[in-house]
Design an enzyme around this catalytic site. Structure first.
Site, mmCIF file in Angstrom:
data_model
loop_
_atom_site.group_PDB
_atom_site.id
_atom_site.type_symbol
_atom_site.label_atom_id
_atom_site.label_comp_id
_atom_site.label_asym_id
_atom_site.label_seq_id
_atom_site.Cartn_x
_atom_site.Cartn_y
_atom_site.Cartn_z
ATOM 1 C CG HIS A 67 -19.939 67.954 -53.294
ATOM 2 N ND1 HIS A 67 -19.604 67.041 -54.252
ATOM 3 C CD2 HIS A 67 -20.417 67.242 -52.243
ATOM 4 C CE1 HIS A 67 -19.868 65.825 -53.799
ATOM 5 N NE2 HIS A 67 -20.361 65.917 -52.571
ATOM 6 C CD GLU A 68 -20.946 68.648 -48.697
ATOM 7 O OE1 GLU A 68 -22.003 68.136 -48.298
ATOM 8 O OE2 GLU A 68 -19.974 67.980 -49.070
ATOM 9 C CG HIS A 71 -25.074 66.361 -51.007
ATOM 10 N ND1 HIS A 71 -25.341 65.141 -51.586
ATOM 11 C CD2 HIS A 71 -23.716 66.448 -50.943
ATOM 12 C CE1 HIS A 71 -24.216 64.520 -51.847
ATOM 13 N NE2 HIS A 71 -23.206 65.290 -51.473
#
Length: 148
Positions: A67-68, A71
């Site tokens: 998820h990170e 980003h």
């Protein structure tokens, strides 16, 4: 897991799922309470919640890292890196990252017991035993143990 092992894991996941290297720093941040991790826009570093590893499985930590990394890579490519952007949602689905971090359960830290009826009370905050009484029999409370 040490910070070096975390860094190696993030670099490996970045190459495997995103086909791009991770050139910045990944670290644990013990101050994170309710989130799985965060991507720092200014430094491009990743901070992860260590509770994701201790309270949940390794797969949850890997999903949080993915998820990170979504980003991270989208921001560096100057594409939509925010949660509401279609680029982010699509890339997250492709790599199989977690959309939301699982809830971390707050645990009781103080165990009190009534002297008279032995009613147990588990509390997150310390209670003034001179001021508060048992709700069942109005007896005096005693601190049995402090749980960390």
């Amino acid at each position: 897991m040490t910070e070096e092992e975390l860094q190696a894991l993030v670099e490996m996941l970045s190459l495997k799922y995103f086909k791009r290297p991770f050139k910045h720093r990944a670290r644990f941040n013990p101050r994170l309470q309710t989130t799985g991790g965060r991507y720092l826009l200014s430094s491009h570093d990743l901070e992860l919640n260590q509770k994701m590893l201790t309270e949940h499985s390794r797969e949850v930590l890997i999903g949080t890292i993915k998820h990170e990394l979504c980003h991270y890579h989208l921001h560096l490519e100057k594409r939509g890196y925010r949660h509401r952007d279609q680029d982010f949602k699509q890339l997250l689905k492709e790599v199989g990252g977690l959309r939301f971090a699982p809830a971390t359960v707050k645990k009781a830290r103080y165990h009190y017991q009534c002297y008279e009826c032995q009613q147990d009370y588990l509390r997150q905050r310390k209670v003034d035993v001179q001021k508060y009484r048992c709700g069942k029999c109005r007896g005096q409370l005693k601190l049995l143990k402090k749980i960390f």
